[in-house]
Design an enzyme around this catalytic site. Structure first.
Site, PDB file in Angstrom:
ATOM      1  N   ASN A 254       0.800  -1.223   0.000  1.00 19.02           N
ATOM      2  CA  ASN A 254       0.000   0.000   0.000  1.00 19.02           C
ATOM      3  C   ASN A 254       0.833   1.273   0.000  1.00 19.02           C
ATOM      4  O   ASN A 254       0.341   2.337  -0.336  1.00 19.02           O
ATOM      5  CB  ASN A 254      -0.958  -0.002   1.208  1.00 19.02           C
ATOM      6  CG  ASN A 254      -0.272  -0.396   2.489  1.00 19.02           C
ATOM      7  OD1 ASN A 254       0.277  -1.490   2.606  1.00 19.02           O
ATOM      8  ND2 ASN A 254      -0.264   0.498   3.453  1.00 19.02           N
TER       9      ASN A 254
ATOM     10  N   GLN B 153      -4.901  -3.768  -2.254  1.00 21.18           N
ATOM     11  CA  GLN B 153      -4.459  -2.774  -3.241  1.00 21.18           C
ATOM     12  C   GLN B 153      -4.427  -3.349  -4.657  1.00 21.18           C
ATOM     13  O   GLN B 153      -4.410  -2.605  -5.638  1.00 21.18           O
ATOM     14  CB  GLN B 153      -3.076  -2.214  -2.869  1.00 21.18           C
ATOM     15  CG  GLN B 153      -3.039  -1.478  -1.530  1.00 21.18           C
ATOM     16  CD  GLN B 153      -3.750  -0.132  -1.556  1.00 21.18           C
ATOM     17  OE1 GLN B 153      -4.006   0.446  -2.609  1.00 21.18           O
ATOM     18  NE2 GLN B 153      -4.088   0.386  -0.384  1.00 21.18           N
TER      19      GLN B 153
ATOM     20  N   SER C 162     -11.087  -5.282   0.147  1.00 19.81           N
ATOM     21  CA  SER C 162     -11.822  -4.141   0.689  1.00 19.81           C
ATOM     22  C   SER C 162     -12.396  -3.346  -0.473  1.00 19.81           C
ATOM     23  O   SER C 162     -11.726  -3.147  -1.496  1.00 19.81           O
ATOM     24  CB  SER C 162     -10.863  -3.270   1.499  1.00 19.81           C
ATOM     25  OG  SER C 162     -11.558  -2.202   2.070  1.00 19.81           O
ATOM     26  N   ALA C 163     -13.640  -2.858  -0.314  1.00 23.61           N
ATOM     27  CA  ALA C 163     -14.299  -2.177  -1.439  1.00 23.61           C
ATOM     28  C   ALA C 163     -13.859  -0.725  -1.604  1.00 23.61           C
ATOM     29  O   ALA C 163     -13.820  -0.210  -2.724  1.00 23.61           O
ATOM     30  CB  ALA C 163     -15.817  -2.230  -1.233  1.00 23.61           C
ATOM     31  N   HIS C 164     -13.491  -0.062  -0.476  1.00 23.64           N
ATOM     32  CA  HIS C 164     -13.325   1.399  -0.590  1.00 23.64           C
ATOM     33  C   HIS C 164     -12.038   1.839  -1.273  1.00 23.64           C
ATOM     34  O   HIS C 164     -11.849   3.021  -1.547  1.00 23.64           O
ATOM     35  CB  HIS C 164     -13.493   2.066   0.787  1.00 23.64           C
ATOM     36  CG  HIS C 164     -12.346   1.908   1.729  1.00 23.64           C
ATOM     37  ND1 HIS C 164     -11.390   2.881   1.904  1.00 23.64           N
ATOM     38  CD2 HIS C 164     -12.006   0.906   2.573  1.00 23.64           C
ATOM     39  CE1 HIS C 164     -10.522   2.477   2.829  1.00 23.64           C
ATOM     40  NE2 HIS C 164     -10.873   1.278   3.244  1.00 23.64           N
TER      41      HIS C 164
ATOM     42  N   THR D 169     -25.882  -8.980  11.380  1.00 27.64           N
ATOM     43  CA  THR D 169     -26.813  -8.695  10.277  1.00 27.64           C
ATOM     44  C   THR D 169     -26.045  -8.227   9.049  1.00 27.64           C
ATOM     45  O   THR D 169     -25.167  -7.365   9.143  1.00 27.64           O
ATOM     46  CB  THR D 169     -27.826  -7.604  10.717  1.00 27.64           C
ATOM     47  OG1 THR D 169     -28.492  -8.085  11.880  1.00 27.64           O
ATOM     48  CG2 THR D 169     -28.834  -7.304   9.618  1.00 27.64           C
TER      49      THR D 169
ATOM     50  N   CYS E 242      -3.125   4.574   7.820  1.00 22.62           N
ATOM     51  CA  CYS E 242      -3.218   4.036   9.183  1.00 22.62           C
ATOM     52  C   CYS E 242      -2.050   4.479  10.039  1.00 22.62           C
ATOM     53  O   CYS E 242      -2.135   4.471  11.252  1.00 22.62           O
ATOM     54  CB  CYS E 242      -3.255   2.516   9.160  1.00 22.62           C
ATOM     55  SG  CYS E 242      -4.611   1.926   8.200  1.00 22.62           S
TER      56      CYS E 242
HETATM   57  N1  PLP Z   1      -4.585  -3.985   3.893  1.00 26.07           N
HETATM   58  C1  PLP Z   1      -4.088  -3.073   3.053  1.00 26.07           C
HETATM   59  C2  PLP Z   1      -2.968  -3.482   2.151  1.00 26.07           C
HETATM   60  C3  PLP Z   1      -4.586  -1.785   3.006  1.00 26.07           C
HETATM   61  O1  PLP Z   1      -4.075  -0.885   2.170  1.00 26.07           O
HETATM   62  C4  PLP Z   1      -5.653  -1.450   3.882  1.00 26.07           C
HETATM   63  C5  PLP Z   1      -6.174  -0.071   3.920  1.00 26.07           C
HETATM   64  O2  PLP Z   1      -5.512   0.852   4.322  1.00 26.07           O
HETATM   65  C6  PLP Z   1      -6.155  -2.426   4.737  1.00 26.07           C
HETATM   66  C7  PLP Z   1      -5.596  -3.690   4.715  1.00 26.07           C
HETATM   67  C8  PLP Z   1      -7.308  -2.145   5.675  1.00 26.07           C
HETATM   68  O3  PLP Z   1      -8.495  -2.065   4.933  1.00 26.07           O
HETATM   69  P1  PLP Z   1      -9.857  -1.531   5.557  1.00 26.07           P
HETATM   70  O4  PLP Z   1      -9.781  -0.057   5.503  1.00 26.07           O
HETATM   71  O5  PLP Z   1     -10.921  -2.087   4.639  1.00 26.07           O
HETATM   72  O6  PLP Z   1      -9.989  -2.075   6.919  1.00 26.07           O
END
Ligand code: PLP
Length: 412
Positions: free
Chosen positions: A151, A185, A205-207, A243, A353
């Site tokens: 990432n 990613q 992850s969708a976002h 749910t 993060c």
């Molecule tokens: N793993 C990777 C490689 C990511 O880039 C991210 C997001 O920052 C995550 C995990 C965590 O994803 P989520 O925001 O859906 O918890």
């Protein structure tokens, strides 16, 4: 003021087609997908259609997709779930030093409970060694968890090779080491086929790919032994109670259907353009990532790459088209980021993060970037619609900002 968003690795804008697909599931089709009446059945159908779309995207079967609240939860579920369920067989996990905190912090938590974790290092291009991986496997190994594309740098690991090594090891030793990859990613940007790649478990992850926040998935190959880590119901094939989030699952399904590697194709040229402009307009900077066969600067005797030139030429190769990670000597990353923001340009210094911590990136340090230089790094993560004129605007301001910061830096 012009506004430019170059932080797509942190999150993306929801695609309007995804948003439209989700809308009916808030106020009109709102039944609980586990209810057996017609309101519930309508939601259930949408949920299962979405599951099918996500599964199709990675070559999985419908019942191998477990929806979660995101990849952080999926990463927790896989590590803790495999360790708890298979405690009688082994207690060893192999991962890397460059995983997302969702993996690294869960590993550290498991270490406090007696799990042994091997953290594989990476070379200056951010790649693990397959030999080292092979050597790290043993009779107590339960799981290998290796990030698909990083990432912070976009570096893509040799996933097929890793899958082959684990398969070969299992055959020879009649063991069952599971292969998990955090493919957050990479999803939709790289063709993924879990069967061909010998992947048993995968977090999504969708976002990060134009879907909503708060929904992700864990692919669990049929037959994989994994314990649930939350309790309270039998949803999601009894792996994840709660749910179902139908509207978000619909959004995830839609984004899986809409985007594929071709959607990001034009980024290949934009990335090259960005690197060319950095090289031309910003002195003493280098790109953190893998090199092509030509133009690679030699490493120093300490194994660290030289820091005074554009270190690599990652125009092609094992790196996502969407991410450029650059180190700029004599300019501090946070300061560059904040001054760029004043000009309407959003970039980051690394993972979202870790952005509240002032520690320099552990990913770059694992690649041999000295601590003080890692402090001067930016991650530019482009989106499918990024344009060359946005790069021009960014470089124009970056050049001014770097000159200003270097003037204020007493060390240069
Ligand atoms: N793993 C990777 C490689 C990511 O880039 C991210 C997001 O920052 C995550 C995990 C965590 O994803 P989520 O925001 O859906 O918890």
């Amino acid at each position: 003021m012009k506004r430019i968003y170059f932080d797509n690795a942190a999150t993306t804008q929801v695609d309007r087609r995804v948003f439209s697909a989700m809308k009916p599931y808030f106020c009109d089709i709102y039944g609980n997908a586990s209810s057996l009446h017609s309101f519930g059945l309508a939601s259930k159908k949408a949920l299962e259609d979405a599951r099918e779309k996500v599964a199709t995207k990675i070559g999985a079967k419908h019942n191998e997709i477990i929806f979660t609240s995101g990849a952080t939860e999926a990463d927790n579920l896989v590590l803790r779930g495999v360790v708890y369920k298979n405690a009688g067989t082994g207690n060893h996990i192999v991962t890397t030093e460059i995983e997302h905190p969702a993996i690294l912090e869960t590993c550290r938590f498991l270490e406090t409970q007696g799990t042994r974790v091997t953290y594989l290092g990476v070379d200056k291009n951010g790649l693990i060694s397959l030999d080292e991986l092979e050597k790290s496997l043993g009779p107590k190994t339960l799981l290998v968890s290796i990030i698909f594309a990083n990432n912070e740098t976009g570096v893509i690991q040799p996933i097929k090779g890793i899958g082959r090594i684990i398969k070969k090891y299992n055959k020879k030793n009649s063991t069952k080491i599971y292969f998990h990859t955090d493919a957050v990613q990479a999803f939709t940007k790289i063709d993924i086929d879990v069967e061909k790649m010998n992947i048993d478990l995968m977090s999504l992850s969708a976002h990060k790919v134009y879907g909503p926040k708060g929904i992700g998935a864990l692919y669990v190959k049929n037959g994989t032994q994994i314990e649930k880590i939350t309790h309270g119901g039998h949803h999601e094939y009894n792996f994840r109670p709660g749910t179902e989030n139908t509207a978000s699952a619909v959004g995830f399904g839609k984004t899986s259907e809409l985007f594929e590697p071709a959607s990001y194709k034009k980024l290949e040229n934009i990335r090259k353009y960005l690197i060319k402009k950095l090289k031309k307009d910003i002195s003493d900077c280098y790109i953190n990532g893998p090199s092509t066969s030509s133009g690679q600067a030699p490493s120093t005797s300490s194994g660290q790459a030289p820091s005074t030139s554009l270190r690599t030429s990652p125009e092609t190769g094992n790196v996502l088209n969407s991410i450029v990670n650059v180190t700029i000597k004599g300019a501090e990353g946070e300061s560059m980021m904040l001054l760029l923001d004043k000009e309407g340009i959003s970039v980051s210094t690394g993972s979202a993060c870790a952005s509240s911590s002032l520690e320099p990136s552990y990913v770059l340090q694992a690649m041999g970037v000295p601590k003080e230089e890692a402090h001067g790094s930016l991650r530019i993560s482009m989106g499918k619609d990024s344009k060359k004129d946005e790069i021009d605007y960014f470089i124009y301001h970056l050049k001014i900002i770097v000159a200003k910061l270097r003037k204020l830096n007493p060390l240069i």
